[in-house]
Design an enzyme around this catalytic site. Structure first.
Site, PDB file in Angstrom:
ATOM      1  N   GLY A 295       0.672  -1.344   0.100  1.00  0.00           N
ATOM      2  CA  GLY A 295      -0.179   0.015   0.149  1.00  0.00           C
ATOM      3  C   GLY A 295       0.673   1.437   0.187  1.00  0.00           C
ATOM      4  O   GLY A 295       0.406   2.343  -0.640  1.00  0.00           O
TER       5      GLY A 295
ATOM      6  N   ASP B 248       0.519   3.714   3.633  1.00  0.00           N
ATOM      7  CA  ASP B 248      -0.667   4.496   3.144  1.00  0.00           C
ATOM      8  C   ASP B 248      -1.778   4.909   3.986  1.00  0.00           C
ATOM      9  O   ASP B 248      -2.143   5.893   4.106  1.00  0.00           O
ATOM     10  CB  ASP B 248      -1.223   3.355   2.048  1.00  0.00           C
ATOM     11  CG  ASP B 248      -1.749   2.278   2.731  1.00  0.00           C
ATOM     12  OD1 ASP B 248      -1.651   1.850   3.770  1.00  0.00           O
ATOM     13  OD2 ASP B 248      -2.330   1.159   1.931  1.00  0.00           O
TER      14      ASP B 248
ATOM     15  N   ASP C 198      -5.158   2.220  10.183  1.00  0.00           N
ATOM     16  CA  ASP C 198      -6.565   2.050  10.476  1.00  0.00           C
ATOM     17  C   ASP C 198      -6.797   1.610  11.681  1.00  0.00           C
ATOM     18  O   ASP C 198      -6.792   2.172  12.761  1.00  0.00           O
ATOM     19  CB  ASP C 198      -6.930   0.755   9.271  1.00  0.00           C
ATOM     20  CG  ASP C 198      -8.540   0.719   9.549  1.00  0.00           C
ATOM     21  OD1 ASP C 198      -9.143   1.122  10.374  1.00  0.00           O
ATOM     22  OD2 ASP C 198      -8.962  -0.242   8.773  1.00  0.00           O
TER      23      ASP C 198
ATOM     24  N   GLY D 187      -4.401   0.013  13.558  1.00  0.00           N
ATOM     25  CA  GLY D 187      -3.092   0.312  14.143  1.00  0.00           C
ATOM     26  C   GLY D 187      -2.373  -0.842  14.341  1.00  0.00           C
ATOM     27  O   GLY D 187      -0.951  -0.598  14.752  1.00  0.00           O
TER      28      GLY D 187
ATOM     29  N   THR E 275      -0.837  -2.782  11.945  1.00  0.00           N
ATOM     30  CA  THR E 275       0.122  -2.806  11.099  1.00  0.00           C
ATOM     31  C   THR E 275       1.359  -2.098  11.651  1.00  0.00           C
ATOM     32  O   THR E 275       2.686  -2.751  11.897  1.00  0.00           O
ATOM     33  CB  THR E 275       0.025  -2.486   9.696  1.00  0.00           C
ATOM     34  OG1 THR E 275      -1.145  -3.153   9.170  1.00  0.00           O
ATOM     35  CG2 THR E 275       1.163  -2.782   8.909  1.00  0.00           C
ATOM     36  N   LEU E 276       1.346  -0.668  11.776  1.00  0.00           N
ATOM     37  CA  LEU E 276       2.138   0.118  12.363  1.00  0.00           C
ATOM     38  C   LEU E 276       2.712  -0.371  13.715  1.00  0.00           C
ATOM     39  O   LEU E 276       3.952  -0.259  13.938  1.00  0.00           O
ATOM     40  CB  LEU E 276       1.587   1.439  12.498  1.00  0.00           C
ATOM     41  CG  LEU E 276       2.595   2.666  12.415  1.00  0.00           C
ATOM     42  CD1 LEU E 276       3.322   2.571  11.176  1.00  0.00           C
ATOM     43  CD2 LEU E 276       1.611   4.075  12.375  1.00  0.00           C
TER      44      LEU E 276
ATOM     45  N   LYS F 133      -7.594   7.143   9.628  1.00  0.00           N
ATOM     46  CA  LYS F 133      -9.005   6.934  10.073  1.00  0.00           C
ATOM     47  C   LYS F 133      -9.384   7.577  11.510  1.00  0.00           C
ATOM     48  O   LYS F 133      -8.430   7.043  12.305  1.00  0.00           O
ATOM     49  CB  LYS F 133      -9.344   5.549   9.886  1.00  0.00           C
ATOM     50  CG  LYS F 133      -9.657   5.244   8.569  1.00  0.00           C
ATOM     51  CD  LYS F 133     -10.402   3.687   8.309  1.00  0.00           C
ATOM     52  CE  LYS F 133     -10.348   3.595   6.507  1.00  0.00           C
ATOM     53  NZ  LYS F 133     -10.930   2.207   6.355  1.00  0.00           N
TER      54      LYS F 133
ATOM     55  N   ASP G 148      -5.818  -0.388  -2.251  1.00  0.00           N
ATOM     56  CA  ASP G 148      -6.424  -1.480  -2.964  1.00  0.00           C
ATOM     57  C   ASP G 148      -7.687  -1.931  -2.421  1.00  0.00           C
ATOM     58  O   ASP G 148      -8.040  -2.044  -1.005  1.00  0.00           O
ATOM     59  CB  ASP G 148      -5.726  -2.793  -3.044  1.00  0.00           C
ATOM     60  CG  ASP G 148      -5.505  -3.536  -2.066  1.00  0.00           C
ATOM     61  OD1 ASP G 148      -5.087  -3.065  -0.904  1.00  0.00           O
ATOM     62  OD2 ASP G 148      -5.760  -4.811  -2.056  1.00  0.00           O
TER      63      ASP G 148
HETATM   64  P1  IMP Z   1      -4.256  -1.453  10.161  1.00  0.00           P
HETATM   65  O1  IMP Z   1      -3.222  -2.668  10.284  1.00  0.00           O
HETATM   66  O2  IMP Z   1      -5.526  -1.974  10.458  1.00  0.00           O
HETATM   67  O3  IMP Z   1      -3.866  -0.097  10.674  1.00  0.00           O
HETATM   68  O4  IMP Z   1      -4.265  -1.266   8.438  1.00  0.00           O
HETATM   69  C1  IMP Z   1      -3.224  -0.939   7.773  1.00  0.00           C
HETATM   70  C2  IMP Z   1      -3.622  -1.699   6.449  1.00  0.00           C
HETATM   71  O5  IMP Z   1      -4.975  -1.989   6.133  1.00  0.00           O
HETATM   72  C3  IMP Z   1      -2.855  -0.493   5.352  1.00  0.00           C
HETATM   73  O6  IMP Z   1      -1.808  -0.537   5.272  1.00  0.00           O
HETATM   74  C4  IMP Z   1      -4.081  -0.892   4.244  1.00  0.00           C
HETATM   75  O7  IMP Z   1      -3.287  -1.804   3.284  1.00  0.00           O
HETATM   76  C5  IMP Z   1      -5.183  -1.493   4.737  1.00  0.00           C
HETATM   77  N1  IMP Z   1      -6.374  -0.593   4.979  1.00  0.00           N
HETATM   78  C6  IMP Z   1      -6.928  -0.116   6.198  1.00  0.00           C
HETATM   79  N2  IMP Z   1      -7.820   0.779   5.740  1.00  0.00           N
HETATM   80  C7  IMP Z   1      -8.251   0.615   4.329  1.00  0.00           C
HETATM   81  C8  IMP Z   1      -8.930   1.241   3.534  1.00  0.00           C
HETATM   82  O8  IMP Z   1      -9.859   2.080   3.580  1.00  0.00           O
HETATM   83  N3  IMP Z   1      -8.773   0.855   2.232  1.00  0.00           N
HETATM   84  C9  IMP Z   1      -7.791   0.214   1.720  1.00  0.00           C
HETATM   85  N4  IMP Z   1      -6.986  -0.536   2.356  1.00  0.00           N
HETATM   86  C10 IMP Z   1      -7.064  -0.109   3.861  1.00  0.00           C
HETATM   87 MG    MG Z   2      -3.595  -2.979   1.716  1.00  0.00          MG
END
Ligand code: IMP
Ligand code: MG
Length: 185
Positions: free
Chosen positions: A45, A101, A104, A106, A108-109, A133, A161
């Site tokens: 992303g 990218d 959301d 959190g 991943t980070l 978000k 994506d």
């Molecule tokens: P987290 O680990 O939930 O913070 O999500 C991070 C990853 O989820 C991002 O790097 C995206 O690849 C994917 N992601 C989260 N929200 C969206 C969205 O609205 N559209 C597309 N990909 C998303």
């Molecule tokens: Mg993704």
């Protein structure tokens, strides 16, 4: 592809204007910090965002990448973050700037930051995300640099994506309901 969008949230010119500002902000921060800057792009992303942003950072840096995924095809975070067989790049003693990218849940980070600090011995770790978000996260983690704050809608384009598609859209927007699989709505 544009025809699949319900609404465009950010046009290319708006994204680029914000990247100009982020580039200046990041340059200012790391010039003062001194030492080596290692940019670590979270793939897939963060690919497009990283390519455009680092050309606006006006100081020497190294670019490294890390393939991570927490989504498995749909529109909701899966809850597990995978680093499939991925070795961490050498960040020992360096100032690491993570680029992703979107922030959301959190997860991943948080997972990447944790592994870097535990295994990588960096001088510092900060994060820059294009989108954040505005909601309560599953994990308490912050990005020091944020492009735009958005609501809880699922968005695509400019690297983001849905089921592997739409990353090459130059704008960021929401998808029309009929373009989302019934099971993901
Ligand atoms: P987290 O680990 O939930 O913070 O999500 C991070 C990853 O989820 C991002 O790097 C995206 O690849 C994917 N992601 C989260 N929200 C969206 C969205 O609205 N559209 C597309 N990909 C998303
Ligand atoms: Mg993704």
């Amino acid at each position: 592809m544009h025809a699949d969008l319900e609404q465009v949230l950010y046009h290319e010119s708006t994204i680029f204007a914000r990247l100009d500002e982020l580039g200046r902000e990041i340059t200012r921060h790391y010039r003062d910090a001194g030492g080596e800057l290692a940019v670590l792009a979270i793939l897939d992303g963060g690919l497009i965002f990283t390519a455009d942003l680092i050309r606006r950072v006006n100081m020497p840096l190294q670019l490294q990448t890390l393939s991570v995924s927490s989504y498995h095809g749909g529109t909701a975070s899966s809850g597990t973050v995978g680093f499939p067989g991925v070795a961490l790049p050498d960040v020992s003693g360096k100032h690491v700037l993570l680029l992703d990218d979107i922030l959301d849940s959190g997860r991943t980070l948080a997972a990447v930051k944790r592994r870097l600090v535990e295994e990588g011995m960096p001088a510092s770790v900060r994060a820059c995300v294009l989108l954040e978000k505005r909601k309560r996260r599953a994990v308490d983690v912050q990005a020091e640099h944020v492009g735009f704050e958005i609501g809880d809608d699922f968005v695509v384009g400019y690297g983001l994506d849905y089921r592997g598609r739409y990353r090459n859209l130059p704008v960021i927007g929401t998808l029309r309901q009929e373009c989302i699989h019934p099971g993901d709505r």
